[in-house]
Design an enzyme around this catalytic site. Structure first.
Site, mmCIF file in Angstrom:
data_model
loop_
_atom_site.group_PDB
_atom_site.id
_atom_site.type_symbol
_atom_site.label_atom_id
_atom_site.label_comp_id
_atom_site.label_asym_id
_atom_site.label_seq_id
_atom_site.Cartn_x
_atom_site.Cartn_y
_atom_site.Cartn_z
ATOM 1 N N HIS A 131 0.767 -1.204 -0.101
ATOM 2 C CA HIS A 131 -0.194 0.038 0.060
ATOM 3 C C HIS A 131 1.020 1.226 0.110
ATOM 4 C CE1 HIS A 131 -3.653 -2.270 0.848
ATOM 5 N NE2 HIS A 131 -4.240 -1.244 0.713
ATOM 6 N N LYS A 189 -0.729 4.761 4.347
ATOM 7 C CA LYS A 189 -1.389 3.450 4.983
ATOM 8 C C LYS A 189 -1.074 3.349 6.561
ATOM 9 C CE LYS A 189 -4.478 -0.066 4.897
ATOM 10 N NZ LYS A 189 -5.970 -0.095 4.788
#
Length: 211
Positions: A155, A159
């Site tokens: 990600h 995140k």
């Protein structure tokens, strides 16, 4: 017409939801909410996402606006989600929860609340990802204990939880399909002299970087 509120309106998903709500028939965006210290408070939701002025200011005091919506869509953090959940539960409002990172006791709170109000809880709203979950269930049932299971997820750098809720859900689906308990068989990262990898383990590796 379903009246919706967005909790976490200035976040990445919140902005996408504001924009999407203006394209969907049958939805009326009536409330946009952020935490009390957020810099976007008081700004117009439309201007925030590059649309025309919607005459809808971003607010912080969710309880004051609970009569204005039917469904709260929540993309925040676990503690904020649970606080909003209690407001929705006590006022009989439905809730869609896309927040990730809940602990098992926190998930149990959501499960109990779902006996009183409609709740959709999913770590990923993508049709493709949910199709992938079904395919993982099928693959796990066919391959069973004959394979090593490793989940590697990536990600962006913003995140805040790791592994992602999607990765955890993948592990839960696989574990359930082959009769394992993810709480006891999950391995979150490895370092040093770890010894031989147990066949029964489900490993997670996390990558964070970029936008």
């Amino acid at each position: 017409m379903v009246r919706i509120a967005i909790h976490g309106a200035a976040g990445r998903m919140g902005k996408n939801l504001i924009e999407a709500s203006q394209r969907e028939q049958g939805l009326s965006l009536t409330t946009v909410v952020e935490h009390a210290q957020h810099e976007s408070l008081g700004k117009d939701a439309g201007i925030l996402v590059g649309l025309d002025n919607l005459n809808l200011q971003i607010v912080a005091n969710l309880p004051d606006f609970v009569q204005r919506f039917d469904v709260l869509i929540d993309f925040t953090q676990p503690e904020a989600s649970l606080a909003a959940l209690e407001i929705c539960r006590s006022s009989g409002r439905a809730m869609v929860i896309g927040t990730t990172g809940f602990s098992p006791p926190q998930k149990e709170i959501i499960t109990k609340a779902a006996q009183e109000i409609p709740i959709v809880l999913s770590p990923n709203m993508s049709v493709g990802v949910n199709l992938c979950l079904n395919l993982l269930d099928l693959a796990a049932r066919i391959l069973g204990a004959e394979v090593d299971i490793e989940i590697i997820e990536a990600h962006h750098r913003l995140k805040v939880d790791a592994p992602s809720g999607t990765a955890i859900r993948m592990g839960e689906v696989i574990a359930s399909a082959i009769g394992r308990d993810l709480e006891t068989c999950a391995v979150y990262g490895r370092q040093g002299y770890t010894g031989v990898r147990p066949r029964s383990s489900i490993g997670f590796s996390t990558i964070r970087g970029g936008d």
